[in-house]
Design a protein around this motif. Structure first.
Motif, mmCIF file in Angstrom:
data_model
loop_
_atom_site.group_PDB
_atom_site.id
_atom_site.type_symbol
_atom_site.label_atom_id
_atom_site.label_comp_id
_atom_site.label_asym_id
_atom_site.label_seq_id
_atom_site.Cartn_x
_atom_site.Cartn_y
_atom_site.Cartn_z
ATOM 1 N N ALA A 1 24.451 41.947 29.119
ATOM 2 C CA ALA A 1 24.777 42.335 30.490
ATOM 3 C C ALA A 1 23.660 43.125 31.153
ATOM 4 O O ALA A 1 23.456 43.025 32.366
ATOM 5 N N ALA A 2 22.929 43.913 30.380
ATOM 6 C CA ALA A 2 21.887 44.758 30.964
ATOM 7 C C ALA A 2 20.659 43.958 31.382
ATOM 8 O O ALA A 2 19.902 44.388 32.263
ATOM 9 N N LEU B 206 24.927 34.529 32.699
ATOM 10 C CA LEU B 206 25.930 34.693 31.652
ATOM 11 C C LEU B 206 27.106 33.730 31.864
ATOM 12 O O LEU B 206 27.625 33.143 30.903
ATOM 13 N N ALA B 207 27.528 33.581 33.108
ATOM 14 C CA ALA B 207 28.641 32.682 33.409
ATOM 15 C C ALA B 207 28.305 31.237 33.054
ATOM 16 O O ALA B 207 29.137 30.509 32.501
ATOM 17 N N ASN B 208 27.075 30.813 33.343
ATOM 18 C CA ASN B 208 26.649 29.458 32.991
ATOM 19 C C ASN B 208 26.677 29.239 31.483
ATOM 20 O O ASN B 208 27.128 28.196 31.000
ATOM 21 N N LEU B 209 26.180 30.218 30.731
ATOM 22 C CA LEU B 209 26.185 30.108 29.275
ATOM 23 C C LEU B 209 27.619 29.995 28.751
ATOM 24 O O LEU B 209 27.920 29.142 27.902
ATOM 25 N N PRO C 24 33.937 38.611 31.429
ATOM 26 C CA PRO C 24 33.416 39.893 31.931
ATOM 27 C C PRO C 24 32.342 39.725 32.997
ATOM 28 O O PRO C 24 32.302 40.481 33.971
ATOM 29 N N ALA C 25 31.473 38.717 32.825
ATOM 30 C CA ALA C 25 30.426 38.497 33.828
ATOM 31 C C ALA C 25 31.022 38.060 35.153
ATOM 32 O O ALA C 25 30.612 38.535 36.225
ATOM 33 N N ALA C 26 31.999 37.163 35.096
ATOM 34 C CA ALA C 26 32.598 36.655 36.325
ATOM 35 C C ALA C 26 33.447 37.711 37.015
ATOM 36 O O ALA C 26 33.443 37.816 38.247
ATOM 37 N N PHE C 27 34.189 38.527 36.248
ATOM 38 C CA PHE C 27 34.964 39.603 36.851
ATOM 39 C C PHE C 27 34.044 40.604 37.547
ATOM 40 O O PHE C 27 34.287 41.011 38.689
ATOM 41 N N ALA C 28 32.987 41.016 36.856
ATOM 42 C CA ALA C 28 32.053 41.977 37.442
ATOM 43 C C ALA C 28 31.408 41.398 38.696
ATOM 44 O O ALA C 28 31.261 42.078 39.716
ATOM 45 N N GLY C 29 31.026 40.119 38.639
ATOM 46 C CA GLY C 29 30.394 39.488 39.786
ATOM 47 C C GLY C 29 31.336 39.338 40.964
ATOM 48 O O GLY C 29 30.940 39.528 42.120
ATOM 49 N N SER C 30 32.600 39.024 40.697
ATOM 50 C CA SER C 30 33.552 38.848 41.791
ATOM 51 C C SER C 30 33.842 40.168 42.494
ATOM 52 O O SER C 30 33.887 40.226 43.730
ATOM 53 N N ILE C 31 34.019 41.244 41.735
ATOM 54 C CA ILE C 31 34.304 42.540 42.341
ATOM 55 C C ILE C 31 33.075 43.069 43.076
ATOM 56 O O ILE C 31 33.187 43.659 44.157
#
Length: 410
Positions: free
Chosen positions: A280-281, A288-291, A333-340
């Motif tokens: 994530a860092a 990350l979402a693509n992977l 986690p990547a998609a949640f963080a990106g959406s918010i």
């Protein structure tokens, strides 16, 4: 509120305690869904019904879970995270009591709906609390930690549920959830301060809700993340709905054996969540979402290939689902963080809309699975594979969309 302003919640809760609390709240829906899954086949006899009606208890839960998230999100934005959590947990406790005392399938369905109306407050508001307390920069890392913890629910839930079912009957599962809800209610009432810095800025009414959701729906980045999450999540629920009949009826496993096998599912999701936390860092949310969606699609494809070739086995299904959930653990986690992050001023409403979309789609797929021919597993595996592929297409679109920010996203 960013991580620098964490003092408002470090007393009396430490940063680690806050992470543990939001993890338990976020896992409330997954645990409520999974703990009674080993009991599904036996509920036919216990409540004098059929398999389709038993599986409606899952669909009804998902529908209630979906719609109430649209309320808790804006409610937490306006009235505060704390009051929303207290209200939701009270409803959750009442729902579990109704389930525990149900003597017919209709009563159990009603109890499951009430249970869902309360359970959904945990995932919705916990994500907003993470955004409040840790800020945009820290949300992805914390959400990865939360996701790793949540991944234990699909393992602990069915495993514990199978053991409780064998020892005390199916009602024991809902009795345990009643105790858990009561404990969380006390912790929040006693120790959780308000984290929402924007509390009270707007009046809570349907006009505000409509405008908030209209803004979110027009936000391309938010909606692309939203669709990717919903497709991946609903594929998982399609499997959860169909798997007890596959393993217990077709493969002749006991409820306890089936519950123990779900630990492999949790291991896959947890492994993906740990990968997301580590990357994530240095990796962007779209990367990350693509992977994650690529790996999930490979797992879904392997499941479908086994079904089409009529070579389904316990190890084959477990390996396919493990791969699918490994990717989902990276994506979530990547998609949640990106959406918010796409609309931080609407963190509560955004979290609610994400939750609504994923649960509404899960309810649709769960209903389809409940009415497919159980002698043929191709439809179930096709649903999982197609949903995973759709999630991959969404994240590939996301990479292009984020290269061209819209005016509505600025």
């Amino acid at each position: 509120m960013d991580s620098a302003s964490a003092a408002s919640w470090t007393l009396p809760l430490s940063r680690r305690a806050m992470t543990a609390l939001v993890t338990m709240l976020a896992a409330l829906g997954a645990l409520s869904t999974s703990i009674y899954v080993p009991s599904l086949p036996d509920l036919e006899l216990a409540l004098a019904t059929d398999a389709a009606m038993v599986q409606v208890t899952m669909t009804a839960f998902l529908i209630g879970f979906a719609f109430m998230q649209l309320v808790y999100g804006p409610l937490s934005d306006v009235k505060g995270r704390r009051i929303a959590l207290l209200l939701g947990l009270i409803v959750f406790i009442v729902g579990n009591i109704l389930c525990t005392t149900a003597t017919s399938i209709e009563q159990l369905i009603v109890g499951r709906v009430v249970q869902a109306l309360g359970a959904c407050v945990g995932p919705v508001v916990s994500r907003a609390v993470v955004r409040d307390a840790f800020g945009v920069a820290g949300a992805a890392t914390v959400m990865a930690s939360v996701a790793a913890g949540i991944s234990l629910a699909p393992a602990i839930g069915p495993t514990l549920g199978g053991l409780l079912h064998t020892a005390f009957g199916w009602q024991a599962n809902f009795a345990l959830l009643t105790v858990l809800g009561t404990g969380l209610l006390f912790i929040i009432w006693r120790w959780l301060p308000e984290t929402n810095p924007h509390k009270g800025v707007h009046v809570f009414n349907f006009g505000v809700m409509r405008r908030s959701y209209h803004e979110l729906i027009r936000n391309r980045t938010f909606m692309t993340y939203n669709i990717a999450i919903a497709l991946g999540f609903s594929a998982m629920f399609a499997y959860i709905t169909g798997s007890p009949f596959l393993f217990i009826r077709n493969f002749h496993l006991s409820p306890a054996e089936f519950g123990l096998l779900t630990m492999f599912n949790a291991l896959g999701f947890m492994s993906g969540s740990l990968i997301a936390r580590k990357k994530a860092a240095t990796w962007s949310n779209p990367r990350l979402a693509n992977l994650g969606t690529l790996i999930s699609t490979l797992g879904g494809g392997w499941l479908l290939a086994q079904a089409v070739g009529d070579i389904l086995t316990v190890p084959g299904v477990i390996s396919g689902v493990f791969t699918f959930l490994l990717g989902l653990g990276i994506l979530i986690p990547a998609a949640f963080a990106g959406s918010i992050a796409a609309a931080p001023h609407l963190a509560g409403a955004g979290s609610g809309l994400v939750g609504f979309t994923q649960m509404a789609m899960s309810a649709v797929l769960s209903y389809l699975v409940a009415h497919i021919n159980r002698a043929d597993q191709v439809p179930l595996m096709a649903i999982i594979a197609v949903a995973a592929l759709g999630s991959l297409f969404a994240t590939l679109r996301l990479s292009r969309a984020t290269e061209r920010p819209l005016a509505s996203e600025s």
